[in-house]
Scaffold this active site. Sequence first.
Site, PDB file in Angstrom:
ATOM      1  N   ASP A  84      64.802  11.764 -49.217  1.00  0.00           N
ATOM      2  CA  ASP A  84      63.980  12.983 -49.159  1.00  0.00           C
ATOM      3  C   ASP A  84      62.522  12.684 -49.505  1.00  0.00           C
ATOM      4  OD1 ASP A  84      66.053  14.472 -48.219  1.00  0.00           O
ATOM      5  OD2 ASP A  84      66.240  15.783 -49.958  1.00  0.00           O
ATOM      6  N   HIS A 119      66.793  15.652 -45.575  1.00  0.00           N
ATOM      7  CA  HIS A 119      65.518  16.055 -44.965  1.00  0.00           C
ATOM      8  C   HIS A 119      64.997  14.969 -44.016  1.00  0.00           C
ATOM      9  CE1 HIS A 119      64.388  19.742 -47.311  1.00  0.00           C
ATOM     10  NE2 HIS A 119      65.410  19.297 -48.019  1.00  0.00           N
ATOM     11  N   ARG A 169      67.320  22.818 -36.686  1.00  0.00           N
ATOM     12  CA  ARG A 169      67.181  23.628 -37.911  1.00  0.00           C
ATOM     13  C   ARG A 169      65.878  23.271 -38.633  1.00  0.00           C
ATOM     14  NH1 ARG A 169      71.236  22.819 -42.006  1.00  0.00           N
ATOM     15  NH2 ARG A 169      71.121  25.009 -42.607  1.00  0.00           N
ATOM     16  N   HIS A 180      72.489   9.498 -50.902  1.00  0.00           N
ATOM     17  CA  HIS A 180      71.573  10.586 -51.225  1.00  0.00           C
ATOM     18  C   HIS A 180      72.218  11.734 -52.014  1.00  0.00           C
ATOM     19  CE1 HIS A 180      68.171  13.246 -51.058  1.00  0.00           C
ATOM     20  NE2 HIS A 180      68.864  14.162 -50.401  1.00  0.00           N
ATOM     21  N   ARG A 208      77.130  19.464 -51.738  1.00  0.00           N
ATOM     22  CA  ARG A 208      76.784  19.912 -53.099  1.00  0.00           C
ATOM     23  C   ARG A 208      77.955  19.634 -54.044  1.00  0.00           C
ATOM     24  NH1 ARG A 208      71.311  20.089 -53.521  1.00  0.00           N
ATOM     25  NH2 ARG A 208      70.441  21.152 -51.710  1.00  0.00           N
ATOM     26  N   HIS A 225      68.920  14.497 -54.494  1.00  0.00           N
ATOM     27  CA  HIS A 225      69.362  15.649 -53.709  1.00  0.00           C
ATOM     28  C   HIS A 225      69.591  16.956 -54.442  1.00  0.00           C
ATOM     29  CE1 HIS A 225      71.239  17.850 -50.434  1.00  0.00           C
ATOM     30  NE2 HIS A 225      72.365  17.983 -51.109  1.00  0.00           N
TER      31      HIS A 225
END
Length: 314
Positions: A52, A86, A137, A218, A250, A271
């Site tokens: 990220d 990302h 997205r 990540h 998550r 993350h």
Amino acid sequence: MEDKNPPTKPRVVCCIGDIHGYITKLQNLWSNLESCIDPSDFSTALIIFLGDYCDRGPDTHKVLNFLISLPSKYPKQTHVYLCGNHDFAFGAFLGLLPSPVDGSEFKETWKEYEMNEEREGWYKGENFENMHLQGRRWAGSHTVKFNTIKGIEYKGSIYDAAPTFESYGVPHGSADLMKAVPDEHKKFLADLVWIHEEDNVCIKTEEGIKSCKLIAVHAGLEKNKAVDEQIKTLKAKDTRISKVEPLSGRKNVWEIPQELSKTPTIVVSGHHGKFHIEGLRLVIDEGGGLEDNPVAAVVLPSMKVVRDTDHLVK
């Protein structure tokens, strides 16, 4: 009698959390790491960036320049650049992902989540017809403007990608980004690894210094899937998958999978927008891409925590 084979000093490993486009934070953190680690150890350290690098902060372009410059400035270091969710989406928009191994088209990745297309305002511009779901997205325009979970406004898309577009001098959602991103940045994004494994990494524990295997990914490894299968999929960069859980999950990737308890294994991730250390599970994302939060790193074997906000004197 002199020991002819003195124990070798453990190699220093620096695990650096999500940067999210904040060049000043990255520069300050790097300077602090350089200040607090012995110069000979720092010059040969293994540096693991946990992914990220883009979005949310204003300087993705400069962050990538900084990261790309490190191997020539610190030639004895080893640099590992993990792919974050990302970065995956940024690369997907630029057309940098490897083609699906089974010959399918990227539009197959849309189906599972198409009920969200209108709300998330998926990208429909140039080259969208065969773009991976996450690229659409990433460059989309979220119809809901306020992120209630974070208590802040979305920056363009669900990924907060608008600052990344702007750092390359183009408006959010513009196909011109595909031309504006320099080739060396595209190569960097294309070369990001989805997982990194390292043997014989030392870590300070309550029982003393332990030598462990280290897995850097990540978000983490899924607890209910065979670890070998996950590693195989991640090393193969299997882009048939709509949402790669070890990059974007998550709760399902929070813990170390039970099967890794047989051999001591450090699992290090970013993350999660949290700083959390529990046994050999290291989650290093104190920043979460928020402007007022620090970017943190953990140094092994000492377990020293270093932040961009620390005021260290060289």
